[in-house]
Design an enzyme around this catalytic site. Structure first.
Site, PDB file in Angstrom:
ATOM      1  N   TYR A  33      15.350  29.928   8.906  1.00  0.00           N
ATOM      2  CA  TYR A  33      14.127  30.631   9.301  1.00  0.00           C
ATOM      3  C   TYR A  33      14.034  30.763  10.816  1.00  0.00           C
ATOM      4  O   TYR A  33      14.458  29.866  11.553  1.00  0.00           O
ATOM      5  CB  TYR A  33      12.898  29.869   8.803  1.00  0.00           C
ATOM      6  CG  TYR A  33      12.615  30.011   7.333  1.00  0.00           C
ATOM      7  CD1 TYR A  33      12.393  31.262   6.751  1.00  0.00           C
ATOM      8  CD2 TYR A  33      12.562  28.891   6.515  1.00  0.00           C
ATOM      9  CE1 TYR A  33      12.103  31.388   5.393  1.00  0.00           C
ATOM     10  CE2 TYR A  33      12.273  28.995   5.160  1.00  0.00           C
ATOM     11  CZ  TYR A  33      12.046  30.245   4.598  1.00  0.00           C
ATOM     12  OH  TYR A  33      11.769  30.356   3.276  1.00  0.00           O
ATOM     13  N   LYS A  78       0.845  -1.204   0.000  1.00  0.00           N
ATOM     14  CA  LYS A  78       0.000   0.000   0.000  1.00  0.00           C
ATOM     15  C   LYS A  78       0.880   1.253   0.000  1.00  0.00           C
ATOM     16  O   LYS A  78       2.089   1.175   0.296  1.00  0.00           O
ATOM     17  CB  LYS A  78      -0.913  -0.009   1.230  1.00  0.00           C
ATOM     18  CG  LYS A  78      -0.168   0.030   2.562  1.00  0.00           C
ATOM     19  CD  LYS A  78      -1.098  -0.258   3.736  1.00  0.00           C
ATOM     20  CE  LYS A  78      -0.329  -0.202   5.055  1.00  0.00           C
ATOM     21  NZ  LYS A  78      -1.155  -0.655   6.190  1.00  0.00           N
TER      22      LYS A  78
HETATM   23  C1  PLP Z   1      -0.324  -1.622   6.886  1.00  0.00           C
HETATM   24  C2  PLP Z   1      -0.874  -2.938   7.293  1.00  0.00           C
HETATM   25  C3  PLP Z   1      -0.037  -4.058   7.417  1.00  0.00           C
HETATM   26  C4  PLP Z   1       1.468  -3.975   7.352  1.00  0.00           C
HETATM   27  O1  PLP Z   1       1.934  -3.477   8.597  1.00  0.00           O
HETATM   28  P1  PLP Z   1       3.492  -3.331   8.941  1.00  0.00           P
HETATM   29  O2  PLP Z   1       3.491  -2.918  10.371  1.00  0.00           O
HETATM   30  O3  PLP Z   1       4.030  -2.273   8.046  1.00  0.00           O
HETATM   31  O4  PLP Z   1       4.121  -4.635   8.706  1.00  0.00           O
HETATM   32  C5  PLP Z   1      -0.630  -5.287   7.638  1.00  0.00           C
HETATM   33  N1  PLP Z   1      -1.971  -5.402   7.775  1.00  0.00           N
HETATM   34  C6  PLP Z   1      -2.800  -4.333   7.712  1.00  0.00           C
HETATM   35  C7  PLP Z   1      -4.255  -4.532   7.892  1.00  0.00           C
HETATM   36  C8  PLP Z   1      -2.282  -3.075   7.475  1.00  0.00           C
HETATM   37  O5  PLP Z   1      -3.109  -2.016   7.442  1.00  0.00           O
END
Ligand code: PLP
Length: 345
Positions: free
Chosen positions: A242, A34
């Site tokens: 800044y 994702k």
């Molecule tokens: C993002 C996500 C993962 C992966 O999690 P990590 O901590 O990056 O390994 C797995 N399952 C779900 C439902 C997620 O939203």
């Protein structure tokens, strides 16, 4: 490849982490790709993971699934964690995506559109997405995966982990023969009883440790480097950047580096951020601005055009995240779209 700021992605290290996760979890890894594979580039990462043997992937959004399907072609299963919102079933089906259904309404939407392969998420205590265990649906045609998600997997001492695992195991007995997926990255390292039939790691594939700090079993994958644009010797008593964010107490050699918050160097790197310069860690001084940050390089042999490392093999991503008051997940997904991604390995 050279660029003012560059994200180099080591696909060999990605593949090594994939194999490590399969070995540790003793279960097939279904990579979570994702958010563009946590900013590293979903297409390149997923192709490499598919070449390593991954057959099932997870994304969050339908749009991410559509892009991934185009990149991978037919064959691999792609699950969409958002599920099936009203009016989305057509797009899911057109790209052969499998929604992870979270509610009765989603299940009805999917069925009305003709159904097909899908998953069901059971909420075991995170109270985020999924059916409550008591209201989970009866087994139905097309159900291929039942999953749940840990709330505290990065903390092995957290008693909620075992409670969630046991609740998931109990809920899954309702679906004999359906693949069970439970562990994210942290969960893979909690022990074999957390792995079930397939694991679902993200961050450990991309080089973050399972507990939010560097772990020797996980190799760095992403390296963010940036060029030195200018060097100056700032006399004692002057300020840098800044809002006069840093005041020199002695003559200080300051390198202005071509990476700012638009590139993913969060403003919260001030005042504790460090970058690797010529093999040593040096502090970011003053506020991070949109395009540049300033680094104290006093006493170092540094020239305009040299590269410094914001994170990677010298400055571990988890340490960089901790210094910025955040987590590796956010650091990686904050890398700006103007930063080119270069793939090695
Ligand atoms: C993002 C996500 C993962 C992966 O999690 P990590 O901590 O990056 O390994 C797995 N399952 C779900 C439902 C997620 O939203």
């Amino acid at each position: 490849m050279s660029a003012p700021a560059l994200l180099t992605v080591d696909l060999h290290a990605l593949a090594a982490n994939f194999r490590t996760l399969e070995t540790v979890g003793r279960a097939p890894v279904h990579p979570v790709v994702k958010a563009d594979a946590y900013g590293l580039g979903a297409e390149a990462c997923a192709r490499r993971l598919a070449a390593e043997g991954a057959r099932t992937f997870f994304v969050a959004r339908v749009s991410e699934g559509e892009r991934l399907r185009a990149a991978l072609g037919g064959g691999p299963a792609i699950y969409v964690l958002d599920g099936c919102l009203t009016g989305r079933a057509g797009r899911l089906r057109a790209a052969d995506l499998r929604p992870v259904l979270n509610t009765e309404a989603q299940l009805a939407e999917w069925r009305t559109a003709g159904g097909g392969a899908c998953g069901v998420q059971i909420d075991t205590g995170m109270n985020r997405l999924g059916f409550g265990a008591a209201t989970a649906p009866e087994p139905f045609d097309g159900l291929r995966l039942v999953m749940s998600h840990l709330a505290c997997a990065d903390d092995p001492a957290e008693p909620m982990n075992a409670r969630q695992r046991d609740a998931f195991a109990a809920a899954a007995t309702r679906y004999p023969g359906v693949l069970r997926s439970f562990a994210n990255s942290g969960g893979v390292f909690l022990g074999e009883s957390y792995a079930f039939d397939a694991t679902r790691p993200g961050i450990c594939l991309y080089g973050g440790g399972p507990e939010g700090r560097p772990d020797e079993r996980i190799r760095p994958v992403a390296t963010l480097t940036a060029e030195v644009l200018q060097l100056r010797d700032v006399p004692a008593g002057e300020t840098v950047g800044y809002s006069r964010g840093f005041t020199t107490t002695e003559t200080t050699r300051v390198a202005t580096v071509a990476a700012g918050y638009a590139d993913g160097v969060l403003r919260s790197y001030s005042p504790r951020g460090m970058v690797a310069v010529a093999g040593t860690l040096r502090p970011i001084v003053g506020r991070v601005s949109m395009d540049v940050c300033a680094v104290d390089v006093t006493g170092l042999d540094v020239a305009v055009g040299d590269q410094v490392e914001l994170f990677g093999g010298q400055r571990m991503i988890d340490d960089a995240a901790t210094a910025a008051g955040t987590i590796a997940w956010e650091l990686l997904t904050s890398i700006g779209s103007r930063v080119p991604r270069a793939y090695v390995g």
